[in-house]
Motif scaffolding. Sequence first.
Motif, short mmCIF file in Angstrom:
data_model
loop_
_atom_site.label_atom_id
_atom_site.label_comp_id
_atom_site.label_asym_id
_atom_site.label_seq_id
_atom_site.Cartn_x
_atom_site.Cartn_y
_atom_site.Cartn_z
N ALA A 24 -15.77 -12.71 34.84
CA ALA A 24 -16.16 -11.95 36.03
C ALA A 24 -17.65 -12.14 36.32
N GLN A 27 -18.08 -15.56 37.90
CA GLN A 27 -17.60 -15.53 39.28
C GLN A 27 -18.60 -14.81 40.18
N SER A 28 -19.15 -13.72 39.66
CA SER A 28 -20.14 -12.96 40.41
C SER A 28 -21.34 -13.82 40.77
N LEU A 31 -20.69 -16.35 43.44
CA LEU A 31 -20.59 -15.77 44.78
C LEU A 31 -21.92 -15.20 45.28
N VAL A 63 -17.60 -7.89 41.83
CA VAL A 63 -16.33 -8.53 41.47
C VAL A 63 -15.76 -7.93 40.19
N ASP A 87 -13.38 -9.18 50.04
CA ASP A 87 -13.15 -10.40 49.24
C ASP A 87 -13.61 -10.19 47.80
N HIS A 88 -14.74 -9.54 47.63
CA HIS A 88 -15.23 -9.27 46.28
C HIS A 88 -14.26 -8.34 45.55
N GLN A 90 -11.10 -8.10 45.96
CA GLN A 90 -9.90 -8.85 45.57
C GLN A 90 -10.12 -9.59 44.26
N HIS A 91 -11.31 -10.16 44.10
CA HIS A 91 -11.65 -10.79 42.82
C HIS A 91 -11.66 -9.74 41.71
N THR A 94 -8.24 -8.85 40.51
CA THR A 94 -7.70 -9.89 39.63
C THR A 94 -8.23 -9.74 38.21
N PHE A 95 -9.52 -9.49 38.08
CA PHE A 95 -10.10 -9.34 36.75
C PHE A 95 -9.61 -8.08 36.05
#
Length: 210
Positions: A24, A27-28, A31, A63, A87-88, A90-91, A94-95
């Motif tokens: 995460a 990914q952060s 982004l 995220v 969008d963030h 949604q990530h 998932t995490f």
Amino acid sequence: MSDKDSNWRFADDVIVESEVIVRARQQSLELGVDPIAPSTGAQAAVVVAATKAENIVEIGTGVGVSGLWLLHGGAEAQLTSIDIEVDHQQHARTFFTEAGVAANRVRLITGHALDVLPRMNENSYDIVFIDADPQSVIEYVEHGLRLVRPGGTVLVARALWRGRVADPAARDPLSTGYRTLITETAASGAVISALSPAGDGLLQITKLMP
């Protein structure tokens, strides 16, 4: 590197993050979202665990880095997280799923926090964690103190604001705002507060019994 910088670096490096939080965090960064420092997350998790928090509000989902840390501290806690970026979120969802967090333990609200917070019930939460628009931090804290129960705690990430708050020569609005928040809460009889230098600073404000 100064001794203080070495201490900060060590405080972050000594933390062992789960594989999901590591992903995460990556990914952060990809982004362009600045996640909380590992030491900040770990300290927030300790506060959650120590207070046996059951209901947590998070202002600023990102995220999911901070949310994962908060839920790590409260194995049965319910998290309500607010952010303007769907969008963030949604990530983040998932995490949370990858971390094994049940869907019914997380409520993600997409919207401006200052529109959402007034509709939330006062004295109903154990922890309010703030890591969002720094220009609104004082308003967020005011709402947070309304939402937490007596004995509940508001946690403010980045309270040292890039190391500028401790410098009295730093007079920009953000540095001044955080400095005012820290000094006013320290002097208030309605709360007890402590400022940790973990990460970029974590201000802890506990609401006293009336």
